[in-house]
Motif scaffolding. Sequence first.
Motif, PDB file in Angstrom:
ATOM      1  N   GLU A 240     -56.813 -37.849 -20.454  1.00 34.14           N
ATOM      2  CA  GLU A 240     -55.725 -37.308 -19.409  1.00 34.14           C
ATOM      3  C   GLU A 240     -56.319 -37.280 -17.936  1.00 34.14           C
ATOM      4  O   GLU A 240     -57.472 -36.801 -17.844  1.00 34.14           O
ATOM      5  CB  GLU A 240     -55.434 -35.825 -19.610  1.00 34.14           C
ATOM      6  CG  GLU A 240     -54.328 -35.276 -18.964  1.00 34.14           C
ATOM      7  CD  GLU A 240     -53.680 -34.099 -19.311  1.00 34.14           C
ATOM      8  OE1 GLU A 240     -54.408 -33.256 -20.166  1.00 34.14           O
ATOM      9  OE2 GLU A 240     -52.744 -33.721 -18.933  1.00 34.14           O
ATOM     10  N   TYR A 261     -51.139 -41.360 -13.688  1.00 32.15           N
ATOM     11  CA  TYR A 261     -51.466 -40.401 -14.891  1.00 32.15           C
ATOM     12  C   TYR A 261     -51.414 -40.951 -16.137  1.00 32.15           C
ATOM     13  O   TYR A 261     -50.356 -41.227 -16.431  1.00 32.15           O
ATOM     14  CB  TYR A 261     -50.934 -38.905 -14.570  1.00 32.15           C
ATOM     15  CG  TYR A 261     -51.499 -38.251 -13.427  1.00 32.15           C
ATOM     16  CD1 TYR A 261     -52.655 -37.479 -13.528  1.00 32.15           C
ATOM     17  CD2 TYR A 261     -50.688 -38.255 -12.486  1.00 32.15           C
ATOM     18  CE1 TYR A 261     -53.071 -36.644 -12.448  1.00 32.15           C
ATOM     19  CE2 TYR A 261     -51.338 -37.672 -11.082  1.00 32.15           C
ATOM     20  CZ  TYR A 261     -52.517 -36.684 -11.371  1.00 32.15           C
ATOM     21  OH  TYR A 261     -52.898 -36.189 -10.150  1.00 32.15           O
ATOM     22  N   GLU A 295     -47.390 -36.393 -22.102  1.00 31.50           N
ATOM     23  CA  GLU A 295     -47.078 -35.123 -21.502  1.00 31.50           C
ATOM     24  C   GLU A 295     -47.499 -35.430 -19.896  1.00 31.50           C
ATOM     25  O   GLU A 295     -48.111 -34.388 -19.366  1.00 31.50           O
ATOM     26  CB  GLU A 295     -48.003 -34.159 -22.131  1.00 31.50           C
ATOM     27  CG  GLU A 295     -47.561 -34.206 -23.625  1.00 31.50           C
ATOM     28  CD  GLU A 295     -48.695 -33.217 -24.241  1.00 31.50           C
ATOM     29  OE1 GLU A 295     -49.920 -33.155 -23.572  1.00 31.50           O
ATOM     30  OE2 GLU A 295     -48.851 -33.231 -25.544  1.00 31.50           O
ATOM     31  N   GLN A 296     -46.999 -36.480 -19.109  1.00 30.45           N
ATOM     32  CA  GLN A 296     -47.617 -36.870 -17.943  1.00 30.45           C
ATOM     33  C   GLN A 296     -46.464 -36.520 -16.866  1.00 30.45           C
ATOM     34  O   GLN A 296     -46.585 -36.780 -15.676  1.00 30.45           O
ATOM     35  CB  GLN A 296     -48.295 -37.945 -17.706  1.00 30.45           C
ATOM     36  CG  GLN A 296     -49.574 -38.080 -18.670  1.00 30.45           C
ATOM     37  CD  GLN A 296     -50.571 -36.820 -18.111  1.00 30.45           C
ATOM     38  OE1 GLN A 296     -50.678 -36.565 -16.804  1.00 30.45           O
ATOM     39  NE2 GLN A 296     -50.907 -36.089 -19.069  1.00 30.45           N
ATOM     40  N   SER A 297     -45.297 -36.116 -17.188  1.00 34.11           N
ATOM     41  CA  SER A 297     -44.089 -36.104 -16.076  1.00 34.11           C
ATOM     42  C   SER A 297     -44.285 -34.819 -15.422  1.00 34.11           C
ATOM     43  O   SER A 297     -45.181 -33.754 -15.647  1.00 34.11           O
ATOM     44  CB  SER A 297     -42.780 -36.136 -16.880  1.00 34.11           C
ATOM     45  OG  SER A 297     -42.315 -34.734 -17.403  1.00 34.11           O
ATOM     46  N   ASN A 298     -43.499 -34.730 -14.397  1.00 35.34           N
ATOM     47  CA  ASN A 298     -43.674 -33.424 -13.748  1.00 35.34           C
ATOM     48  C   ASN A 298     -43.486 -32.184 -14.502  1.00 35.34           C
ATOM     49  O   ASN A 298     -43.786 -30.911 -14.106  1.00 35.34           O
ATOM     50  CB  ASN A 298     -42.590 -33.607 -12.418  1.00 35.34           C
ATOM     51  CG  ASN A 298     -42.935 -34.526 -11.438  1.00 35.34           C
ATOM     52  OD1 ASN A 298     -44.015 -34.934 -11.125  1.00 35.34           O
ATOM     53  ND2 ASN A 298     -42.135 -35.028 -10.508  1.00 35.34           N
ATOM     54  N   ARG A 299     -42.659 -32.299 -15.617  1.00 35.91           N
ATOM     55  CA  ARG A 299     -42.338 -31.322 -16.526  1.00 35.91           C
ATOM     56  C   ARG A 299     -43.119 -31.340 -17.964  1.00 35.91           C
ATOM     57  O   ARG A 299     -42.709 -30.785 -18.761  1.00 35.91           O
ATOM     58  CB  ARG A 299     -40.971 -31.177 -16.501  1.00 35.91           C
ATOM     59  CG  ARG A 299     -40.325 -30.940 -15.221  1.00 35.91           C
ATOM     60  CD  ARG A 299     -38.696 -30.902 -15.373  1.00 35.91           C
ATOM     61  NE  ARG A 299     -37.975 -30.763 -13.982  1.00 35.91           N
ATOM     62  CZ  ARG A 299     -36.929 -30.415 -13.604  1.00 35.91           C
ATOM     63  NH1 ARG A 299     -36.581 -29.373 -14.392  1.00 35.91           N
ATOM     64  NH2 ARG A 299     -36.296 -30.353 -12.435  1.00 35.91           N
ATOM     65  N   ASN A 300     -44.290 -31.893 -17.591  1.00 33.67           N
ATOM     66  CA  ASN A 300     -45.171 -32.137 -18.808  1.00 33.67           C
ATOM     67  C   ASN A 300     -44.366 -32.687 -19.934  1.00 33.67           C
ATOM     68  O   ASN A 300     -44.868 -32.612 -21.229  1.00 33.67           O
ATOM     69  CB  ASN A 300     -45.559 -30.684 -19.305  1.00 33.67           C
ATOM     70  CG  ASN A 300     -46.439 -30.074 -18.205  1.00 33.67           C
ATOM     71  OD1 ASN A 300     -46.081 -29.991 -17.322  1.00 33.67           O
ATOM     72  ND2 ASN A 300     -47.627 -29.648 -18.694  1.00 33.67           N
ATOM     73  N   ASN A 365     -44.833 -42.528  -7.265  1.00 36.03           N
ATOM     74  CA  ASN A 365     -45.389 -41.370  -7.654  1.00 36.03           C
ATOM     75  C   ASN A 365     -46.070 -41.516  -9.253  1.00 36.03           C
ATOM     76  O   ASN A 365     -45.504 -42.266  -9.725  1.00 36.03           O
ATOM     77  CB  ASN A 365     -44.125 -40.239  -7.713  1.00 36.03           C
ATOM     78  CG  ASN A 365     -44.372 -39.223  -8.882  1.00 36.03           C
ATOM     79  OD1 ASN A 365     -45.471 -39.186  -9.158  1.00 36.03           O
ATOM     80  ND2 ASN A 365     -43.292 -38.724  -9.292  1.00 36.03           N
ATOM     81  N   PRO A 366     -47.232 -41.230  -9.029  1.00 41.31           N
ATOM     82  CA  PRO A 366     -48.031 -41.762 -10.289  1.00 41.31           C
ATOM     83  C   PRO A 366     -47.690 -40.751 -11.660  1.00 41.31           C
ATOM     84  O   PRO A 366     -48.159 -40.924 -12.583  1.00 41.31           O
ATOM     85  CB  PRO A 366     -49.570 -41.028  -9.858  1.00 41.31           C
ATOM     86  CG  PRO A 366     -49.267 -40.014  -8.860  1.00 41.31           C
ATOM     87  CD  PRO A 366     -48.010 -40.565  -8.050  1.00 41.31           C
ATOM     88  N   ARG A 367     -46.453 -39.953 -11.414  1.00 40.19           N
ATOM     89  CA  ARG A 367     -45.919 -39.396 -12.407  1.00 40.19           C
ATOM     90  C   ARG A 367     -44.232 -39.866 -12.760  1.00 40.19           C
ATOM     91  O   ARG A 367     -43.539 -39.153 -13.406  1.00 40.19           O
ATOM     92  CB  ARG A 367     -45.922 -37.756 -12.429  1.00 40.19           C
ATOM     93  CG  ARG A 367     -47.352 -37.332 -12.502  1.00 40.19           C
ATOM     94  CD  ARG A 367     -47.433 -35.669 -12.751  1.00 40.19           C
ATOM     95  NE  ARG A 367     -48.707 -35.030 -12.721  1.00 40.19           N
ATOM     96  CZ  ARG A 367     -49.493 -35.264 -13.498  1.00 40.19           C
ATOM     97  NH1 ARG A 367     -49.366 -35.710 -14.730  1.00 40.19           N
ATOM     98  NH2 ARG A 367     -50.790 -34.530 -13.356  1.00 40.19           N
ATOM     99  N   ALA A 368     -44.049 -41.040 -11.987  1.00 45.22           N
ATOM    100  CA  ALA A 368     -42.539 -41.532 -12.155  1.00 45.22           C
ATOM    101  C   ALA A 368     -42.302 -42.037 -13.595  1.00 45.22           C
ATOM    102  O   ALA A 368     -43.223 -42.676 -13.824  1.00 45.22           O
ATOM    103  CB  ALA A 368     -42.309 -42.053 -11.099  1.00 45.22           C
TER     104      ALA A 368
ATOM    105  N   ASN B  74     -39.214 -36.516  -7.963  1.00 43.92           N
ATOM    106  CA  ASN B  74     -40.388 -37.179  -7.606  1.00 43.92           C
ATOM    107  C   ASN B  74     -40.571 -37.330  -5.980  1.00 43.92           C
ATOM    108  O   ASN B  74     -40.552 -38.259  -5.272  1.00 43.92           O
ATOM    109  CB  ASN B  74     -39.990 -38.750  -7.909  1.00 43.92           C
ATOM    110  CG  ASN B  74     -40.252 -39.114  -9.434  1.00 43.92           C
ATOM    111  OD1 ASN B  74     -41.017 -38.794  -9.959  1.00 43.92           O
ATOM    112  ND2 ASN B  74     -38.971 -39.499 -10.038  1.00 43.92           N
ATOM    113  N   TYR B  99     -42.576 -40.979  -2.292  1.00 49.06           N
ATOM    114  CA  TYR B  99     -42.802 -41.987  -3.137  1.00 49.06           C
ATOM    115  C   TYR B  99     -41.584 -43.178  -3.341  1.00 49.06           C
ATOM    116  O   TYR B  99     -41.386 -44.069  -4.126  1.00 49.06           O
ATOM    117  CB  TYR B  99     -43.004 -41.274  -4.681  1.00 49.06           C
ATOM    118  CG  TYR B  99     -44.171 -40.261  -4.544  1.00 49.06           C
ATOM    119  CD1 TYR B  99     -45.406 -40.739  -4.422  1.00 49.06           C
ATOM    120  CD2 TYR B  99     -44.003 -38.881  -4.801  1.00 49.06           C
ATOM    121  CE1 TYR B  99     -46.443 -40.015  -4.264  1.00 49.06           C
ATOM    122  CE2 TYR B  99     -45.234 -38.281  -4.600  1.00 49.06           C
ATOM    123  CZ  TYR B  99     -46.205 -38.499  -4.438  1.00 49.06           C
ATOM    124  OH  TYR B  99     -47.518 -37.796  -4.578  1.00 49.06           O
TER     125      TYR B  99
END
Lengths: 427, 412
Positions: A240, A261, A295-300, A365-368, B74, B99
Amino acid sequence: MKRPLIVAILIAFAAVPAAAQDKKGFVWNDRPSIVFGEDINVAVTGRALVEWRWFDPDVGEDLFALRAGRLGLKGDLTRHLDWEIEREIGAGDAEEEGDSRIEFGDWKDVFVRWRTFDAARVKVGRFKIPFGLEQNTGVSELDFAYRALGSQKIAPGRDTGVMMSGALGRLGYEAGIFDDDGDNAEFSETQFVEEGQDLPNVGPSFAVRISGDLFRALGVSGRLRSANLGVAYTNSDVPEGLNSLRGESFWGTQDFFERVYVKGRRQRFGAQFDWTPGPTSLRAEWMQSREQRKEQSNRNADLSDFIGTAWYVTGTWFVTGEDKDDNVNAKRPLFKGGPGAIELAARYEQLGFGSASNEGDSFTNPRAEHLTPNSDSVFTLGVNWITSKWTRVIVNAIHEDFEDVNRTPVAGTTSFWSGLIRLNIVF
Amino acid sequence: MRQLIRTGVLLIGFALALGTPLAAQTSDDFFNPEALQRIELWMHGQDWEKLKAAFEENTYYPADMTWNGITVYNIGIRSRGLGSRSSSKPGLRVDFDRYNNGQQFLGLKSYVLDNLTQDNTGIKETVAMRFFTRIGIRAPRETHARLYVNGVYSGLYGLVESVDKTMMGRVFGSIGDNVQNDGYLFEYNYVIGSPWRFTYEGSDLAPYKTRFDIKTNETHAESVIWGPIEELVRLVNDTSSTLFEQTIGPKLNLAEFVRYIAGQNFIAQNDGFNGYDGMNNFYFYRLENSTSHTFIAWDEDVAFLQPDFGITTRLDENALTRKTLELPSYRSQYFSGLSEAASSASDWMRQEMQRQFDMINEAMLADPKKPYTNAEYMADRERLLAFPDARITYVRCEVAKQTGATLPSGCQ
């Protein structure tokens, strides 16, 4: 430890080569070697690359580069075993004025291979993972100064492991298990690990490649029979963090796609085509990486896979008529009144990254969930002048074109020209 | 039948309730000074911990934000501030377009969540900016917000409009269809250990580039961006009093400048343009297609130092202030500005402070991250409430003394 090795190497170079037919003692057999007896020998290997470059527009790179040299030893230990060690060397910082120091860099190949049976050879140590036709081609046999972006960024490169390989009829195979996932996939972030701990969940990785003369097997007649096709696959786990593969511009000055991520499985799929009829060659590769983002979004929550795709097509032609194979010998050598061997080459390639999901607005965004894609398309024209078995002059003109104007080496510019003249010394 | 009607009414009411917040929200609603907002940020759990651990860095982290039933996905957030940086209650810059260049929220590209760590009362900044707007000084819109991160109350914050192209468009309006926001916007950069008071630093642009961070038209030539600032500073220092107005006037709106420093003095801002350690805390804007510059207020959370803060404090230290106020007409405007500020404050400032305290009180007391106790908050709150009346009297008396006017009642 360093000094005896250097002395040994210098002795090897300084030795008056024994006649090759003596088969014992110091022998110059394309490179300095010591032959102790039948199937027991040691040879010195090495390389140095000197490069002059130009850029338009300027990207802040040096205009001259003495790329890291390498020195190594290779040899046979009976007819059942061979081995190789190789390490980067370079000039270190002098502690006092007038001092010069040789500094050792990364270990490259360090392996022993058991080769008793052609159908099942076993290699143990550190060496290249069997993925990527060009990545697994030695520097002296490359058609251009630099490998294609996909070979550098998606193909895994070297790692420590054990591999079995061999030929089964018209099929060649390589399959191995490796400690990690290759040097090209180094992990950038250790924030989820306590200091001093190893990264968890990395490796072991598994890799397999199968190749063969498919057209010959299918009974196709003509020159295409010699074409070699192959497929490859790797599988590993990624820890992770900001640990995905990434897109780097040709000269490495800018990440045109920064790491995202990831967590979960990383897979690579590859296909290769290699055809060398007479003085020409046509090579092509396609490869794709898929990395899970559990489990990598802004809300896991889980995100769609991160995907990298690369391909290239290369064509070459020896205008001086030599056959394109692993050991090109000039028909009219340079030092015997001829021009040497001259080869023209062209390559078109692309490396791009994005997400499996294309729904909704895209973001960098690296979590998009939907990542804004970006790619680098590179066209390279080259001339290779093979002046001897050990030396080659390479001239390359390189044009890069980026998809996203905001993620290039110079913001607002998508098109870049560069060029180089390189002297390769490889033995 | 009755049950059916009741259900129908409930459904319609529910639909209206859902629809209302989405229907007519604007940035004015977002910065509505009379509303204590609720901002919810959703971040990967590791990212929030990393941001707090690396609060000295400007690293961006992705997040989703919900306000008043609207969620924007985002966005980018990062730690911000100079002396106010905090690991337990980080000040945040929130970028909607970090972003995706095209993403906006209510027409905004970004805003700031001020952590209020340098102000035990929590309202100095918001009162100051409202007051500035009231007396004609360009200032960002502000209110307060309760911040929730991943559903957990993370403290009371100031909700501050970013000084950017969007705000320039708001405050400078349009000429025809052309929004007047394409000028050169600079954030003054306080260089620690190198206080500056508008003295000429030579023809090399480097010192001006260091002190004036360009925020728009960043790709233009340095001579185009900072050349006019070097010229302005040089002319301010080299021009005699007789030629000062006609030389400097076209390059700096002197009337607005005087109003700005008078306003800052009235609110006893000790760390502003005529600050204790040189200039600090302002934006500087060169208007679109113009040579003229003007000041934009920023960061007033250490204002309201004391009611008897001298009205001529350090006026002779800063080259621009000194040379401008050497001119009788502008010196007169300065004292007029102070008097007008006192008048504007007299029927407004204490009530506004009380209103804001009433609005934030519960959220402030419940704030688990503030670096001061509730007792300290309550004590400073009482001190601040006593400021307006005392300051108004003091300023009126001192202005009268300076201008030779009749002393108002209550002067010492």
